[in-house]
Write an enzyme that holds these catalytic residues in place. Structure first.
Site, PDB file in Angstrom:
ATOM      1  N   GLN A   1      -7.128   8.106   3.685  1.00  0.00           N
ATOM      2  CA  GLN A   1      -6.006   8.021   4.641  1.00  0.00           C
ATOM      3  C   GLN A   1      -4.683   7.687   3.953  1.00  0.00           C
ATOM      4  O   GLN A   1      -3.626   7.758   4.563  1.00  0.00           O
ATOM      5  CB  GLN A   1      -6.320   6.946   5.690  1.00  0.00           C
ATOM      6  CG  GLN A   1      -7.532   7.268   6.529  1.00  0.00           C
ATOM      7  CD  GLN A   1      -8.123   6.026   7.173  1.00  0.00           C
ATOM      8  OE1 GLN A   1      -7.804   5.673   8.294  1.00  0.00           O
ATOM      9  NE2 GLN A   1      -9.003   5.346   6.461  1.00  0.00           N
TER      10      GLN A   1
ATOM     11  N   ARG B   1      13.535  10.272  -2.511  1.00  0.00           N
ATOM     12  CA  ARG B   1      14.404  11.450  -2.760  1.00  0.00           C
ATOM     13  C   ARG B   1      15.661  11.359  -1.899  1.00  0.00           C
ATOM     14  O   ARG B   1      16.781  11.571  -2.376  1.00  0.00           O
ATOM     15  CB  ARG B   1      13.614  12.703  -2.421  1.00  0.00           C
ATOM     16  CG  ARG B   1      14.379  14.013  -2.453  1.00  0.00           C
ATOM     17  CD  ARG B   1      13.440  15.176  -2.140  1.00  0.00           C
ATOM     18  NE  ARG B   1      14.123  16.462  -2.050  1.00  0.00           N
ATOM     19  CZ  ARG B   1      14.693  16.927  -0.937  1.00  0.00           C
ATOM     20  NH1 ARG B   1      14.685  16.191   0.177  1.00  0.00           N
ATOM     21  NH2 ARG B   1      15.285  18.119  -0.933  1.00  0.00           N
TER      22      ARG B   1
ATOM     23  N   ARG C   1       1.054  -5.074  -5.578  1.00  0.00           N
ATOM     24  CA  ARG C   1       1.219  -6.268  -4.749  1.00  0.00           C
ATOM     25  C   ARG C   1       1.428  -7.429  -5.714  1.00  0.00           C
ATOM     26  O   ARG C   1       0.601  -7.647  -6.595  1.00  0.00           O
ATOM     27  CB  ARG C   1      -0.010  -6.468  -3.870  1.00  0.00           C
ATOM     28  CG  ARG C   1      -0.153  -5.370  -2.792  1.00  0.00           C
ATOM     29  CD  ARG C   1      -1.205  -5.715  -1.767  1.00  0.00           C
ATOM     30  NE  ARG C   1      -1.176  -4.773  -0.640  1.00  0.00           N
ATOM     31  CZ  ARG C   1      -1.946  -3.683  -0.562  1.00  0.00           C
ATOM     32  NH1 ARG C   1      -2.754  -3.413  -1.565  1.00  0.00           N
ATOM     33  NH2 ARG C   1      -1.883  -2.867   0.481  1.00  0.00           N
TER      34      ARG C   1
ATOM     35  N   ARG D   1      19.454  11.021  -3.391  1.00  0.00           N
ATOM     36  CA  ARG D   1      20.415  12.100  -3.131  1.00  0.00           C
ATOM     37  C   ARG D   1      21.608  11.590  -2.299  1.00  0.00           C
ATOM     38  O   ARG D   1      22.758  11.916  -2.571  1.00  0.00           O
ATOM     39  CB  ARG D   1      19.697  13.266  -2.449  1.00  0.00           C
ATOM     40  CG  ARG D   1      18.575  13.899  -3.312  1.00  0.00           C
ATOM     41  CD  ARG D   1      19.002  15.170  -3.962  1.00  0.00           C
ATOM     42  NE  ARG D   1      18.147  15.590  -5.069  1.00  0.00           N
ATOM     43  CZ  ARG D   1      17.307  16.641  -5.010  1.00  0.00           C
ATOM     44  NH1 ARG D   1      17.167  17.329  -3.886  1.00  0.00           N
ATOM     45  NH2 ARG D   1      16.604  16.982  -6.088  1.00  0.00           N
TER      46      ARG D   1
ATOM     47  N   ASP E   1       0.065   1.893   8.353  1.00  0.00           N
ATOM     48  CA  ASP E   1      -0.443   1.076   9.468  1.00  0.00           C
ATOM     49  C   ASP E   1       0.364   1.180  10.752  1.00  0.00           C
ATOM     50  O   ASP E   1      -0.145   0.829  11.820  1.00  0.00           O
ATOM     51  CB  ASP E   1      -0.500  -0.407   9.050  1.00  0.00           C
ATOM     52  CG  ASP E   1      -1.440  -0.608   7.867  1.00  0.00           C
ATOM     53  OD1 ASP E   1      -1.315  -1.655   7.192  1.00  0.00           O
ATOM     54  OD2 ASP E   1      -2.266   0.278   7.620  1.00  0.00           O
TER      55      ASP E   1
ATOM     56  N   GLU F   1     -10.540  -1.068  11.153  1.00  0.00           N
ATOM     57  CA  GLU F   1     -11.150  -1.998  10.179  1.00  0.00           C
ATOM     58  C   GLU F   1     -10.890  -3.466  10.549  1.00  0.00           C
ATOM     59  O   GLU F   1     -11.664  -4.349  10.209  1.00  0.00           O
ATOM     60  CB  GLU F   1     -10.603  -1.728   8.782  1.00  0.00           C
ATOM     61  CG  GLU F   1      -9.113  -1.949   8.658  1.00  0.00           C
ATOM     62  CD  GLU F   1      -8.579  -1.721   7.258  1.00  0.00           C
ATOM     63  OE1 GLU F   1      -9.365  -1.698   6.294  1.00  0.00           O
ATOM     64  OE2 GLU F   1      -7.359  -1.555   7.105  1.00  0.00           O
TER      65      GLU F   1
ATOM     66  N   GLY G   1       0.844  -1.203   0.000  1.00  0.00           N
ATOM     67  CA  GLY G   1       0.000   0.000   0.000  1.00  0.00           C
ATOM     68  C   GLY G   1       0.878   1.252   0.000  1.00  0.00           C
ATOM     69  O   GLY G   1       1.822   1.349   0.784  1.00  0.00           O
TER      70      GLY G   1
ATOM     71  N   THR H   1       4.457   2.427   5.406  1.00  0.00           N
ATOM     72  CA  THR H   1       3.068   1.965   5.449  1.00  0.00           C
ATOM     73  C   THR H   1       2.313   2.815   6.454  1.00  0.00           C
ATOM     74  O   THR H   1       2.865   3.193   7.489  1.00  0.00           O
ATOM     75  CB  THR H   1       2.952   0.479   5.877  1.00  0.00           C
ATOM     76  OG1 THR H   1       1.567   0.180   6.169  1.00  0.00           O
ATOM     77  CG2 THR H   1       3.776   0.163   7.113  1.00  0.00           C
TER      78      THR H   1
ATOM     79  N   ARG I   1      -5.313  -2.229   8.739  1.00  0.00           N
ATOM     80  CA  ARG I   1      -5.241  -3.690   8.551  1.00  0.00           C
ATOM     81  C   ARG I   1      -5.469  -4.363   9.898  1.00  0.00           C
ATOM     82  O   ARG I   1      -6.540  -4.176  10.477  1.00  0.00           O
ATOM     83  CB  ARG I   1      -3.912  -4.091   7.923  1.00  0.00           C
ATOM     84  CG  ARG I   1      -3.948  -5.460   7.238  1.00  0.00           C
ATOM     85  CD  ARG I   1      -2.592  -5.822   6.636  1.00  0.00           C
ATOM     86  NE  ARG I   1      -2.227  -4.928   5.553  1.00  0.00           N
ATOM     87  CZ  ARG I   1      -2.591  -5.122   4.290  1.00  0.00           C
ATOM     88  NH1 ARG I   1      -3.353  -6.147   3.983  1.00  0.00           N
ATOM     89  NH2 ARG I   1      -2.221  -4.284   3.343  1.00  0.00           N
TER      90      ARG I   1
HETATM   91  O1  F6P Z   1      -1.504  -1.495   4.441  1.00  0.00           O
HETATM   92  C1  F6P Z   1      -2.044  -0.236   4.142  1.00  0.00           C
HETATM   93  C2  F6P Z   1      -3.535  -0.355   3.915  1.00  0.00           C
HETATM   94  O2  F6P Z   1      -4.063   0.919   3.681  1.00  0.00           O
HETATM   95  C3  F6P Z   1      -4.295  -1.013   5.048  1.00  0.00           C
HETATM   96  O3  F6P Z   1      -4.506  -0.133   6.142  1.00  0.00           O
HETATM   97  C4  F6P Z   1      -5.562  -1.404   4.332  1.00  0.00           C
HETATM   98  O4  F6P Z   1      -6.257  -2.443   4.977  1.00  0.00           O
HETATM   99  C5  F6P Z   1      -5.018  -1.876   2.976  1.00  0.00           C
HETATM  100  O5  F6P Z   1      -3.791  -1.175   2.769  1.00  0.00           O
HETATM  101  C6  F6P Z   1      -5.946  -1.592   1.832  1.00  0.00           C
HETATM  102  O6  F6P Z   1      -5.338  -2.214   0.704  1.00  0.00           O
HETATM  103  P1  F6P Z   1      -5.800  -1.773  -0.793  1.00  0.00           P
HETATM  104  O7  F6P Z   1      -5.237  -0.397  -1.046  1.00  0.00           O
HETATM  105  O8  F6P Z   1      -5.172  -2.816  -1.655  1.00  0.00           O
HETATM  106  O9  F6P Z   1      -7.291  -1.768  -0.792  1.00  0.00           O
END
Ligand code: F6P
Length: 329
Positions: free
Chosen positions: A261, A27, A78, A31, A134, A229, A17, A132, A178
């Protein structure tokens, strides 16, 4: 004992993600590497691009004017193919065709899992940068993108607070993360929510109902509950379904902040963190380190083996969890 091949060409890529601040990290890597007379190559679309050989030279002026931009100039993906030995072999051949001596991977758990498998099969050093939203990686206090993501979620909840107040409503707001509750917990505290539901807590829906009833008794005319979530009772829709009939005086609504987000211009914190970690990743290669993730612990640069970064779960901050409950009373 084979001597380690001298590193002259470094490839960099983003994977998983996307997260605000990834461009700042790219960057800093380009650099810093250029400053140390390395040649840098960008791999576009993560491991998919590595397999396909989507690899191109990047120089200092190619990373001008990206510090303030969310997303990743190298795109991301991915890659299912990379999880197979055949896919990794094709990736290796692409790296060899471009004389790549080392790789810097910006991503999360899945990214470093792939890098670990690869480095067990091929003699190419990898260094990871935690990118990430998360914030679910041990070995660093913060991952790149987390601060920006929480600020986005906090401002969204501030807006929801206006309308919840106007209509005396009970809102369930779902945030990303996640299987981690870091975004939810920090958003809940910063936005003054009535409750926060995180995957790491064993609180039940009945506990939530009890907490909301207490608030209603204190004439709390509206309430906002932040739902991670990955929460064990499901997302905001499922939790709202389970609760709404218990409060006939609240009109219950759901808001899912979603991919908002993941975007936006990175905060100062994320830009500085990304710059430090990008610089440190090149430094790690210069020091002969391999298959480690760079991080920032107590404001100091740290290095953690991929194995630990991948396999050690990051505990939620219990003090913050307790604080969220006290401040919601
Ligand atoms: O890992 C980052 C994230 O935004 C998680 O918080 C979320 O569950 C997941 O990626 C969503 O994945 P995608 O962008 O593939 O829907």
């Amino acid at each position: 004992m084979s001597t380690r091949k001298e590193i002259k060409r470094i490839a960099i890529f983003t994977s998983g993600g996307d997260a605000p601040g990834m461009n700042a990290a790219i960057r800093a890597v380009v650099r810093t590497a250029t400053f140390n007379d390395f040649h840098v190559y960008g791999i576009y679309r993560g491991y998919d691009g590595m397999i396909k050989g989507d690899i191109h030279r990047i120089e200092s002026n190619d990373v001008a004017n990206i510090m303030h931009r969310g997303g990743t100039m190298l795109k991301t993906a991915r890659s299912r193919d990379f999880m197979s030995p055949e896919g990794r072999k094709m990736a290796y051949e692409s790296l060899m065709a471009n004389d790549i001596d080392a790789c810097i991977a910006i991503g999360g758990n899945g990214t470093f899992t792939g890098a670990k498998f690869f480095s067990e099969e091929f003699e190419i050093p990898f260094v990871g940068i935690p990118g990430t939203i998360d914030n679910d990686l041990v070995g660093t206090d913060y991952t790149i993108g987390f601060d920006t993501s929480v600020n986005t979620a906090m401002r969204a909840v501030d807006k929801i607070r206006d309308t919840a107040d106007s209509h005396n409503r009970l809102f369930f707001v779902e945030v990303m993360g996640r299987n981690s509750g870091y975004i939810a917990l920090n958003t809940g505290i910063a936005a003054g929510s009535s409750a926060v539901l995180v995957p790491e807590s064993d609180a039940s829906v009945d506990d939530l109902i009890l907490m909301l009833r207490k608030g209603a008794k204190r004439n709390k005319l509206f309430s906002i509950v932040i739902v991670a979530e990955g929460n064990k009772f499901g997302g905001a829709i499922e939790v709202a379904q389970a609760v709404k009939d218990k409060f006939d005086f609240y009109d219950t609504k759901v808001a899912i902040i979603g991919h908002l987000q993941r975007g936006g211009s990175p905060t100062c914190f994320d830009r500085v963190l990304a710059s430090r970690l990008g610089h440190a990743a090149v430094g790690a290669l210069l020091e002969g380190k391999r298959n480690v993730m760079v991080g920032q612990l107590n404001n100091e640069i740290s290095y953690i083996p991929f194995d630990d970064a991948i396999n050690k779960p990051k505990e939620i901050n219990a003090d913050l969890l307790a604080l969220a409950e006290i401040l919601a009373l």
